[in-house]
Design an enzyme around this catalytic site. Structure first.
Site, short mmCIF file in Angstrom:
data_model
loop_
_atom_site.label_atom_id
_atom_site.label_comp_id
_atom_site.label_asym_id
_atom_site.label_seq_id
_atom_site.Cartn_x
_atom_site.Cartn_y
_atom_site.Cartn_z
N TYR A 20 8.84 -4.50 -10.51
CA TYR A 20 7.72 -4.07 -9.69
C TYR A 20 6.48 -3.77 -10.53
O TYR A 20 5.39 -4.28 -10.27
CB TYR A 20 8.06 -2.82 -8.85
CG TYR A 20 6.78 -2.18 -8.37
CD1 TYR A 20 6.10 -2.72 -7.29
CD2 TYR A 20 6.20 -1.12 -9.08
CE1 TYR A 20 4.87 -2.21 -6.90
CE2 TYR A 20 4.98 -0.61 -8.69
CZ TYR A 20 4.32 -1.15 -7.61
OH TYR A 20 3.10 -0.67 -7.24
N CYS B 257 2.89 0.69 15.60
CA CYS B 257 2.82 -0.69 16.06
C CYS B 257 1.58 -0.98 16.89
O CYS B 257 1.07 -2.10 16.90
CB CYS B 257 4.08 -1.05 16.83
SG CYS B 257 5.57 -1.03 15.80
N CYS C 298 2.66 0.11 8.85
CA CYS C 298 4.08 -0.21 8.96
C CYS C 298 4.90 0.83 8.19
O CYS C 298 5.65 0.53 7.29
CB CYS C 298 4.35 -1.62 8.43
SG CYS C 298 5.93 -2.30 9.00
N GLU D 172 0.92 3.35 -12.16
CA GLU D 172 2.13 2.71 -11.64
C GLU D 172 3.40 3.42 -12.09
O GLU D 172 4.35 3.56 -11.32
CB GLU D 172 2.18 1.24 -12.05
CG GLU D 172 1.09 0.37 -11.41
CD GLU D 172 1.11 0.43 -9.89
OE1 GLU D 172 2.15 0.76 -9.30
OE2 GLU D 172 0.07 0.15 -9.29
N GLN E 72 8.76 5.73 -7.17
CA GLN E 72 9.53 6.64 -6.32
C GLN E 72 8.78 7.93 -6.03
O GLN E 72 9.39 8.98 -5.86
CB GLN E 72 10.89 6.95 -6.97
CG GLN E 72 11.82 5.77 -6.95
CD GLN E 72 12.22 5.38 -5.55
OE1 GLN E 72 13.03 6.03 -4.93
NE2 GLN E 72 11.64 4.30 -5.04
N ASP F 109 8.09 -3.41 -3.60
CA ASP F 109 8.40 -1.98 -3.61
C ASP F 109 8.93 -1.58 -2.23
O ASP F 109 9.16 -2.44 -1.38
CB ASP F 109 7.15 -1.17 -3.98
CG ASP F 109 6.17 -1.12 -2.82
OD1 ASP F 109 6.14 -2.09 -2.03
OD2 ASP F 109 5.43 -0.12 -2.69
#
Length: 363
Positions: free
Chosen positions: A134, A212, A206, A51, A56, A152
């Site tokens: 987070y 989609c 997504c 993590e 980023q 996030d």
DNA sequence: AATTCGGGGAC
DNA sequence: GTCCCAGAATT
């Protein structure tokens, strides 16, 4: 069942939230085949490490570093006992080096003060250096199934689109809104699986440019129905780019070169560099030589190479100008250390300099 | 609340 | 070129 108008809004969102959570979990069990080394991992050390590295940072970029780290430092005690330079060297190139410093601080804390046992509550996890909201939620939910929703970049994007929320994700109010929503739709008792699923969904379906037609929630997604995929999520701040000119003299004498560690509050804190002359604009080599001679008192040298490169960081555009010089005789230079090539290769450098170490300083 | 911390990949 | 990434700490 009450149907008062005050509760309708909450109920409506709640129903939709539960709807989405269920559909997401179903997608996760039937169609989500994303595989990562730390997925399903229960060792808090490995979860924590992954993590921190992924803050980023794209999974594909962090993957190799994670494997190198686990091999070099298989548990928190090994990491805590490792020399700082060695840890930096394994982190070299991954960026955001304060993460690496905080990593060592927390490893030492857990190893020495906590008997090597990571905390098991959200608040205690949050108190660890380098662990924010987070990461505390991620470790807590993955390792202990704590009912904490992760928030996030993926989750911001997914929730803003599904529910059509236009609150800026980089504003304090927006963060509160999304945090409350994320927590509200988190299926209690399945936090770990759900958190993993929503991030996988954001990373694979997504996406910033979303797929989609492959989405299980397409017809119920506000962004899709209203054609707002491209404007969601909303961000209000634009990053301003500053230009910098970093001129480096690679001062060589035999198989040694002048090196120093960057210790100022600036980019690449903790990493190493060659003899630096920073200027306010681009300079010709002759001008740099004047500054070089004046500042460092070196005169009997030969220029063997001279070239420029450029690198773009998040907030800075850096112009590099390198001058590789050779000295006949070693001379002491304040704040710099004569370092053998073989030792230079053990030190961590910024990406642009690392490439020089690899290609221009002998074998 | 605003800034600052890297580097790489997608577009 | 611009945007974004399993964000956090500092100011």
């Amino acid at each position: 069942m009450k149907e008062e108008s005050g509760e309708k809004e909450v109920l409506k969102t709640g129903k939709r939230g539960a709807d989405f959570a269920n559909a997401l979990l179903h997608w996760n069990r039937t169609e989500n085949h994303r595989q990562m080394p730390w997925k399903g991992e229960k060792d808090p050390y490995k979860i924590w490490l992954s993590e921190i590295m992924l803050q980023q940072t794209r999974v594909e970029q962090g993957l190799k570093y994670y494997q190198n780290f686990i091999e070099a430092f298989p548990n928190v005690h090994v990491l805590a006992a490792a020399p700082e330079a060695k840890v930096f060297k394994v982190w070299e190139g991954l960026g955001y080096y304060s993460r690496c410093r905080n990593l060592m601080t927390t490893a030492s804390h857990v190893s020495n003060e906590l008997n090597g046992i990571f905390p098991k509550t959200y608040e205690e996890l949050l108190s660890l250096k380098g662990v924010g909201s987070y990461t505390a939620a991620a470790i807590g939910s993955f390792a202990y199934n704590l009912p904490c929703a992760v928030l996030d970049g993926n989750v911001f994007r997914v929730l803003s689109r599904i529910f059509g929320i236009e609150a800026p994700i980089d504003s304090t109010q927006g963060k509160k809104t999304f945090s409350a929503l994320a927590q509200a739709i988190l299926p209690k008792g399945q936090a770990g699986e759900y958190n993993q699923a929503i991030m996988d969904f954001g990373a694979m379906i997504c996406k910033p440019s979303p797929l989609c037609d492959a989405c299980f929630f397409q017809q119920k997604c506000t962004a899709y129905v209203e054609g707002k995929q491209s404007i969601l999520p909303v961000k209000e701040k634009k990053t301003v780019l500053k230009k910098r000119w970093l001129n480096y003299f690679i001062v060589q004498c035999g198989d040694e070169v002048l090196v120093q560690q960057r210790l100022e509050k600036d980019i690449w804190h903790g990493l190493h560099q060659f003899v630096l002359i920073e200027t306010k604009k681009t300079c010709k080599t002759k001008q740099l030589e004047v500054l070089f001679q004046k500042q460092y008192g070196l005169e009997n040298y030969t220029i063997v190479d001279d070239w420029k490169t450029q690198q773009h960081l998040s907030h800075q555009s850096v112009c590099f100008h390198f001058v590789h010089v050779k000295l006949k005789r070693k001379k002491k230079v304040e704040n710099y250390t004569w370092t053998k090539f073989s030792d230079v290769k053990e030190l961590a450098f910024p990406r642009a300099l690392q490439q020089i170490v690899a290609s221009r300083l002998g074998v």
